[in-house]
Design an enzyme around this catalytic site. Sequence first.
Site, PDB file in Angstrom:
ATOM      1  N   SER A 146      -9.328   6.276 -15.592  1.00  0.00           N
ATOM      2  CA  SER A 146     -10.401   5.479 -15.211  1.00  0.00           C
ATOM      3  C   SER A 146     -10.094   4.044 -14.679  1.00  0.00           C
ATOM      4  O   SER A 146      -8.845   3.786 -14.834  1.00  0.00           O
ATOM      5  CB  SER A 146     -11.247   4.969 -16.503  1.00  0.00           C
ATOM      6  OG  SER A 146     -12.251   3.999 -16.290  1.00  0.00           O
ATOM      7  N   TYR A 160     -11.319   1.629 -25.057  1.00  0.00           N
ATOM      8  CA  TYR A 160     -11.472   2.526 -23.987  1.00  0.00           C
ATOM      9  C   TYR A 160     -10.440   2.254 -22.734  1.00  0.00           C
ATOM     10  O   TYR A 160      -9.805   2.924 -22.086  1.00  0.00           O
ATOM     11  CB  TYR A 160     -12.672   2.525 -23.458  1.00  0.00           C
ATOM     12  CG  TYR A 160     -13.133   3.425 -22.259  1.00  0.00           C
ATOM     13  CD1 TYR A 160     -13.198   4.969 -22.590  1.00  0.00           C
ATOM     14  CD2 TYR A 160     -13.044   3.259 -20.830  1.00  0.00           C
ATOM     15  CE1 TYR A 160     -13.261   5.686 -21.466  1.00  0.00           C
ATOM     16  CE2 TYR A 160     -13.306   4.066 -19.787  1.00  0.00           C
ATOM     17  CZ  TYR A 160     -13.400   5.403 -20.492  1.00  0.00           C
ATOM     18  OH  TYR A 160     -13.428   6.365 -19.114  1.00  0.00           O
TER      19      TYR A 160
END
Length: 255
Positions: A146, A160
Amino acid sequence: MTGILDRFMLTGRTAVVTGASSGLGVGFARALAEAGADVVIAARRCAMLEDTKALVERTGRRCVTATCDVTDPAACDRVARAAIDEFGHLDILVNNAGLGTVMPALRETPTDFARVMDVNVNGSFHMAQSCARVMNPGGSIINIASVLGLTSFLMPQAAYSASKSAVIGLTRDLAQQWTPRKGIRVNALAPGFFASEMTAELSSDALDRYVIPRTLFGRLGDGPELDSALVFLASDASSYMSGITLPVDGGALVS
């Protein structure tokens, strides 16, 4: 002589896509099939894979489903074996299964943090390991990282962000181990913000305040803009690339 467009084709290859029951994984499975690959799709929610399977088969390619919790190494082994049993070979892994949270760090419990790390990092490793064991030289592993592993969007996503930074580090190390020894390329794809289950959890205010202003295009990404980058990393078009992280982020890293 092979034409340049032929290098993007995946005809005759078999791909595994985890987390294929919804979100980005659906588009990944369909894109690989459109490029010519047969696909094994895996997710914890196996019943939800039927719609993805129908999309793959609509392209004329074959598709099988598998139930898999990527935090279970034995389940990952079964998915890799399913590809070999059904298609005779495994050429591509898209390590897409993942878990995201938006939570202030002072409220994020050890259990919350560990769960995200277990799925995103340990799960990526388990599945990569299972598939690398049966892949022939020329295989391609694509870990879905990401842009949040490379930068911050000023939203509280400690677990995350940490997990996706770890996936990027994992990608580099697996590449330096497996590319020279096994002939398997390992790269990471780092999406920015695309329409998915994860972004659906964000309020429109959060998107307007933190996400959209960080893109040079002033919008979320469209699925095909990410799918085409995935096919590039899966195919011979990227045959001299291993250990890299490819951002597809709307220019967020320079804004």
